[in-house]
Design an enzyme around this catalytic site. Structure first.
Site, PDB file in Angstrom:
ATOM      1  CB  SER A  73     -64.336 -26.716 -34.700  1.00 30.83           C
ATOM      2  OG  SER A  73     -66.013 -26.304 -35.366  1.00 30.83           O
ATOM      3  CB  SER A  75     -67.761 -22.693 -34.005  1.00 34.45           C
ATOM      4  OG  SER A  75     -68.415 -23.746 -34.378  1.00 34.45           O
ATOM      5  CE  LYS A 130     -71.037 -22.937 -37.477  1.00 34.12           C
ATOM      6  NZ  LYS A 130     -69.687 -22.748 -36.471  1.00 34.12           N
ATOM      7  CB  SER A 221     -68.334 -19.007 -35.461  1.00 34.46           C
ATOM      8  OG  SER A 221     -69.532 -19.573 -36.381  1.00 34.46           O
TER       9      SER A 221
END
Length: 263
Positions: A73, A75, A130, A221
């Site tokens: 992704s 994010s 993250k 995100s």
């Protein structure tokens, strides 16, 4: 990737048990029955003896040293792009058992700014990535595209407009900034053409044994602003290297990203 981990553990244990049983009991029985003839080794035993050492090495490396992941992704753009293949340090925060992720040896804790792979509490079967923004005891706030850490706003140095390509082309035009997170400055993206309500504003105090994590692509995100704190028990490791990048919509391999360290 959970299915692969389970399959690897099962195959390693199965081949190891077959090899051990053959070494302790079955090989002797075959020799006794064969007499002066050369005993013929069963195919299953032959495969177990051939594959067990390889499987055991792969399992140990993947579980306790480094594990590969693929970024699916956007994010973490611009730090990590869709199609990046990364390596994750599996011993940075302690050694954990495969499958259940239970820690059995404590070797360290995440530092502010670390990019971490983890099982999100709401999707424990998945692997997410993250950046650690808040440590236990920190107060983190997010208002007007600005992170406040223990009451102090972070500084943002503008770097122009982001130009994406391939599967990340839709991020083109976003503001490219350097966020001066203490000890770990890093790039972030901010969009000024999206609805206000999706920004995830608020203020949070991080409890003991938990972390506040955010994606570098701040307006795209799903992170601690929306689902809460990351428990230490759900950590998988620390991302540290891009070893390959493949994006078919951007021409395939991007050799410039290979070997890049993750800031």
């Amino acid at each position: 990737m959970r299915w692969f981990e389970i399959a690897l553990v099962v195959l390693t244990l199965s081949s190891g048990i077959i090899w051990l049983l053959d070494r302790l009991f079955l090989a002797r029985r075959r020799a006794e029955r064969a007499g002066l003839l050369e005993p013929k080794e069963p195919v299953l035993v032959d495969y177990a003896k051939a594959f067990f050492p390889v499987l055991a090495v792969v399992l140990c490396l993947r579980s306790f040293v480094a594990e590969p992941f693929r970024i699916p992704s956007s994010s973490m753009m611009p730090t990590l792009l869709i199609g990046d293949f990364i390596l994750v340090n599996k011993f940075a925060y302690g050694l954990r058992l495969p499958i259940n992720n239970r820690k059995f040896l404590d070797l360290g804790e995440p530092a502010r700014g670390d990019v971490v792979v983890f099982h999100p509490p709401q999707h424990p079967e998945q692997d997410w990535i993250k950046r650690v923004v808040g440590l236990p005891g920190d107060t983190v706030a997010y208002r007007d595209d600005t992170v406040y850490l223990n009451g102090q706003p972070l500084r943002y140095d503008p770097r122009g407009r982001y130009v994406g390509r391939g599967r990340g082309a839709d991020a083109s035009g976003a503001k490219l900034l350097t966020e001066q997170l203490p000890g770990r400055p890093h790039p972030v993206l901010e969009r000024d053409d999206l609805p206000y309500f999706i920004q995830g504003e608020g203020e949070w105090t991080v409890p003991a044994g938990h972390y506040f994590v955010m994606g570098d692509n701040r307006d795209n995100s799903e992170d601690s602003r929306f689902w809460g704190f990351l428990p230490e028990a759900d950590l998988r490791g620390k991302a540290f290297l891009i070893w390959m990048h493949w994006d078919g919509s951007a021409g395939g391999v991007d050799f410039d990203r290979i070997g890049s360290r993750i800031p």
